[in-house]
Write a protein that holds these residues in place. Structure first.
Motif, PDB file in Angstrom:
ATOM      1  N   TYR C  22       0.783  -1.234   0.000  1.00 43.51           N
ATOM      2  CA  TYR C  22       0.000   0.000   0.000  1.00 43.51           C
ATOM      3  C   TYR C  22       0.814   1.282   0.000  1.00 43.51           C
ATOM      4  O   TYR C  22       0.281   2.341  -0.313  1.00 43.51           O
ATOM      5  CB  TYR C  22      -0.950   0.010   1.210  1.00 43.51           C
ATOM      6  N   ARG C  25       5.930   2.675  -3.929  1.00 44.00           N
ATOM      7  CA  ARG C  25       5.826   2.588  -5.381  1.00 44.00           C
ATOM      8  C   ARG C  25       7.111   1.944  -5.913  1.00 44.00           C
ATOM      9  O   ARG C  25       8.179   2.128  -5.350  1.00 44.00           O
ATOM     10  CB  ARG C  25       5.701   3.981  -5.993  1.00 44.00           C
ATOM     11  N   HIS C 129      11.975  10.616  11.818  1.00 42.67           N
ATOM     12  CA  HIS C 129      12.146  12.069  11.656  1.00 42.67           C
ATOM     13  C   HIS C 129      12.826  12.712  12.869  1.00 42.67           C
ATOM     14  O   HIS C 129      13.532  13.700  12.717  1.00 42.67           O
ATOM     15  CB  HIS C 129      10.784  12.724  11.389  1.00 42.67           C
ATOM     16  N   ASN C 130      12.583  12.188  14.054  1.00 41.80           N
ATOM     17  CA  ASN C 130      13.198  12.794  15.245  1.00 41.80           C
ATOM     18  C   ASN C 130      14.671  12.417  15.382  1.00 41.80           C
ATOM     19  O   ASN C 130      15.540  13.292  15.437  1.00 41.80           O
ATOM     20  CB  ASN C 130      12.435  12.368  16.503  1.00 41.80           C
ATOM     21  N   LYS C 133      17.024  13.827  12.940  1.00 38.51           N
ATOM     22  CA  LYS C 133      17.354  15.241  13.153  1.00 38.51           C
ATOM     23  C   LYS C 133      18.498  15.388  14.167  1.00 38.51           C
ATOM     24  O   LYS C 133      19.369  16.257  14.009  1.00 38.51           O
ATOM     25  CB  LYS C 133      16.104  15.966  13.662  1.00 38.51           C
ATOM     26  N   ASP C 256       6.720  11.676  20.349  1.00 39.18           N
ATOM     27  CA  ASP C 256       5.605  12.107  19.507  1.00 39.18           C
ATOM     28  C   ASP C 256       4.269  11.796  20.185  1.00 39.18           C
ATOM     29  O   ASP C 256       4.149  10.823  20.921  1.00 39.18           O
ATOM     30  CB  ASP C 256       5.640  11.346  18.173  1.00 39.18           C
ATOM     31  N   ARG C 257       3.297  12.637  19.871  1.00 38.27           N
ATOM     32  CA  ARG C 257       1.929  12.418  20.366  1.00 38.27           C
ATOM     33  C   ARG C 257       0.972  12.469  19.181  1.00 38.27           C
ATOM     34  O   ARG C 257       1.287  13.076  18.162  1.00 38.27           O
ATOM     35  CB  ARG C 257       1.548  13.530  21.342  1.00 38.27           C
ATOM     36  N   PRO C 258      -0.200  11.882  19.348  1.00 38.21           N
ATOM     37  CA  PRO C 258      -1.148  11.864  18.211  1.00 38.21           C
ATOM     38  C   PRO C 258      -1.649  13.246  17.820  1.00 38.21           C
ATOM     39  O   PRO C 258      -2.051  13.468  16.682  1.00 38.21           O
ATOM     40  CB  PRO C 258      -2.287  10.971  18.708  1.00 38.21           C
ATOM     41  N   GLU C 284       6.008   5.723   9.854  1.00 43.12           N
ATOM     42  CA  GLU C 284       6.597   6.319   8.657  1.00 43.12           C
ATOM     43  C   GLU C 284       8.005   5.786   8.421  1.00 43.12           C
ATOM     44  O   GLU C 284       8.438   5.618   7.275  1.00 43.12           O
ATOM     45  CB  GLU C 284       6.645   7.844   8.791  1.00 43.12           C
TER      46      GLU C 284
END
Lengths: 335, 335, 335, 335
Positions: C22, C25, C129-130, C133, C256-258, C284
């Protein structure tokens, strides 16, 4: 598998098309139509694996294979296309605003109803993880009775002057999202609007008889007050904050950032800039709203943002526009 | 009105003196003594309205008017001065560390006990609004059984090399505060220490046979583990964070800043640097600890940080020092 | 279009399979193989549109149509499967750990090299992502020389006892991710480890000769120190924080939080719980790592996390295990 | 040593008195006068060490020993007492509002000028560490030209109905602080006001012909827009946020809390409630404003918040009141 046709292959149309192809299960994009179709658009459609691309929007509306259409064409075509789609029995997802001519909007809503098709308006922010949480907290009574609704909505940079010439003005083009948010967050309709506009970002905007900065005060049917502040330029990124204050507390949300990092130096503590604009900020919400639309079709549900929501936002925008120009509060007609 | 005498008018002694004069009700500073007393110190004492300044510490210890002494002289005088004060029936507030010679410390504690005077050690962080909250949350059971204690403690800039030569080493001079914090936050004694040191800030420190960066792992009597990370330089300001993780949750505190501002520009979101060093960061706590000391005298209460707390921190520091040098975990003797 | 075969259809295998179908690509999953294949797995594969499902892993390794394999089978099969895949000329994405038998790992790495196939290890956090960085800030020199690396990594709830029986122990199963993070963030290899473990969450873990809570101190080749704290239970959600402190500053990331909501009531200001576990937290990143793997094949690039990275993490884990059991720092062999 | 007399020993008068006695060096409170002086007030004055307490305000105004007076009596006495003090050559610190009768205020300002005494108005928020930072960032050009000023100001709980009966209405009693903030933060005068009020907290307020919730839109002389939202009840504590958005960025401040703790449990992440009300929130600012006043006298400087600032805030409040009642924007007279 719901078969979809796209009408209008501009920025927002392409965004929806790519989400459908890559991010939505159970839906298939079969035709792209744009009256300005050119080779570049055809290539883009081909690269997505969409079988048909056409210059004639009728190729979408009249295609018996197509279950539903996405109207992403210029605003002034919306009412007509809604009617054409409805008369052909297509379900409709229409970008905001639903239109600008009140009587045409009313007629379009009637045609939708008569043809028993579903109509969802693209108020994408209702599907955002942050604003939805504010709405839910209010609805679940966590803050008691809502008293004050606060919305900050600032774009990172102004659109082109060409765009501004046909945008319909800041209240119809930009604030309209916030008018819908105000209804969504408060759970109540807006009865009166008092708007104050200024031209601070770009003096050319004054020549267009428009504003680029505005504060709009709202009075809700349930007695609450609301305030929206808008600006066409926020160099630090898309500023999208909402808040509801009530009898038992308050709920608010901050802006999203690409990561949670803090770089600490002798100069201070530097966090990330906010996500740049709506493409980044509402990325997940754009997918979620189409998922909900597909779901509404498949399970025969009412879309959560319907034609009447689109109409009401336009009515508030008209009141705001009149208020800002005439310097007085303006009532919003009840529909 | 409690009458106080100060022994040692260096940086920390002056800080206490000014707090007593300007910030503490119910206490009066009547004498300042420093073996290095000079004109500048006399002027300073005069400007505070302190009636007597002396080169002889006996002028404090033997003054019948004085109820309590503040020992802020160099560390190597602490045990002797504690004994001298106690034998003269003075209550004692002694800066950390309580001393460095274990048998002398034990003797000093005995003299304090025999003379029934109060002894409070200057572990100022116990009186901080942030760390106290962590302690309270643990004590009130909000996080269940404590499992992990985490302390970050970094100075903004290293002390002078001259200071380092006589500081006793990082574990006795700097980490000793964190050793006390570890006991305070966990509510348990430390039974084993494993320390790892490095010289990263300034190579000269290696010549002094000391470290400027360290990680210390602790095992507590109640089974919990703890970790302290220290560095002599954090260019972004004094970094003082504590955390306890447990069976029902976790509690932590962030650093304080001078204000809550965020300046948002295209470069990111800039918050204030942290408060610079202990004078700024523990400003209120320095006042609070003396208030508690005065209160303990007036109401005949046990000071909340007593001589045994001072002794235990020294024992942990010794274990850490040995561990870092010999590369193995070291047990902390039980007292 | 890269054709992929999956070996091992357990939790992590399915996660990758669904991402490929899903979310990626340019790649196609053509076979799923699992020695425990049953009807439920077949149904799952069918629902994804994967054409083949097999009980024989050779159906993946020997299929000439397949370009690359994903090894998501139990850890004790990893070295053998890597070799089998490499000998068949398949590129390999292998879940962590790369293996547990040092000589077999070395042999497998040789076979990979001899057969000139690409091998990427599933250290998914490098694609977050965190943490990315933090890594980037260090690499770009924003914090100067790195001095202290701090990693907090706590699972929301312990795995089943059955799982623990074969997990290889906390250092091989859980901390191994953090060992890779330590190398990734510091930009340096680990030369010495000192670990301290405890059984605090569930006493049964002691019977398995394992730990459920640990603190691991690291010494890096570049002189920096590091510390990892682990716990198998954090009722408030997956706790994933990283930090590097250096000569010019510090960089850290929060969880992270929603959403960014704050609900303010008389009880305090309530933010969202952290994302629950790795499926939500690294959603992700799981997609990103496969994208990178596909990209490496297509463009003939070196994968950013290779077999040697997998090997080094195992070497650190072994040192940590020995250190925790024998109560002494342990050197990490250089490879 | 500046000798001060206090007129009005109510809540705010006592707060200033205690700050002067315990927190301000270089000033001495020599007389307290209150027309309602009773035994309890006398005791309070005695406990502070203030030598004189009187029922006659003239005992302050005519005392040759007194250099300056603090007017903390009911609002309707302000203009008269300012004039009386000025005519006696006393410098004046007067609590907000400066008065309610425009011509009397103008006359009082003239008397102040004629007698060459200093007059500072108690707009304490200008001395707050947070709001001052917003002001400074704007003034230093960090956000470019100011375009939007946003002020949120909500009290934790409504005052008593008795108080409300004589408060002069929400705009004169509560919003007046925000009107001064708006001028202070924007660096510009207000030219037009549009206010919208509601009674949501307590229906009794409607009987008093007052509002308890309000949104006020401001237009500044420099073209910027501003908005204030007020509510008499915020159960989560005193909500005091300010923000200025401009051409190069934005600056805002969040509320203060007693500590930075976060308690993380399965329910979420719980931070501290905000500081409860102005006594806690502006504790340091109340001291700072008196220090500045004393300093202005000693060094013969202009006070940073003078009579004209007091007058202008009243003019804006009058415009807001008229706007809210008549449902139209109202110009603010230029003075």
């Amino acid at each position: 598998m719901i078969k979809l046709g796209l009408v209008g292959a501009g920025r927002i149309g392409r965004l929806h098309a790519e989400n459908i192809v890559y991010g939505i299960r159970g839906a298939e994009l079969v035709t792209v139509a744009d009256t300005l179709l050119n080779e570049e658009m055809e290539q883009w459609a081909y690269s997505l694996g969409v079988p048909k691309a056409s210059k004639r929007v009728e190729d979408v509306f009249s295609d018996p294979e197509i279950d539903a259409v996405l109207i992403c064409s210029p605003s002034n075509t919306h009412e007509d296309y809604i009617m054409e789609a409805a008369r052909n029995g297509k379900h409709i997802f229409c970008e905001k605003p639903i239109g600008s001519n009140l009587s045409k909007i009313e007629k379009a809503l009637q045609v939708v109803e008569d043809n028993k098709v579903k109509l969802q308006i693209g108020f994408v922010r209702r599907f955002d993880h942050n604003h939805k949480k504010v709405h839910d907290a209010v609805k679940e009574g966590k803050i008691g009775e809502p008293w004050l609704v606060k919305i900050t909505s600032r774009d990172p940079q102004p659109p082109s002057v060409d765009y501004l010439k046909t945008s319909g003005g800041i209240f119809f083009d930009m604030t309209i999202h916030d008018f819908d948010m105000a209804r969504y967050l408060s759970g109540s309709d807006v009865v009166e609007v008092s708007a104050c506009g200024a031209v601070l970002v770009n003096p050319v905007v004054a020549d267009l008889n428009d504003f680029d900065t505005a504060i709009v005060t709202l009075r809700f049917e349930n007695g609450a007050l609301g305030v929206i502040d808008n600006c066409r330029q926020a160099v630090y990124g898309y500023d999208q904050r909402t808040e509801v204050h009530g009898s038992k507390g308050c709920v608010w949300v901050e802006n999203d950032r690409p990561n949670t990092s803090l770089v600490l130096t002798a100069q201070g503590t530097l966090g990330e800039p906010f996500l740049w604009f709506f493409v980044e900020r509402y990325k997940e919400a754009f997918i979620a709203e189409i998922r909900v639309f597909i779901d509404a079709i498949e399970k025969n549900l009412d879309p959560p943002v319907d034609g009447m929501d689109g109409f009401k936002a336009v009515l508030i925008a008209r009141a705001a526009d009149e208020s800002a120009r005439e310097g007085k509060p303006v009532k919003v007609p009840k529909v």
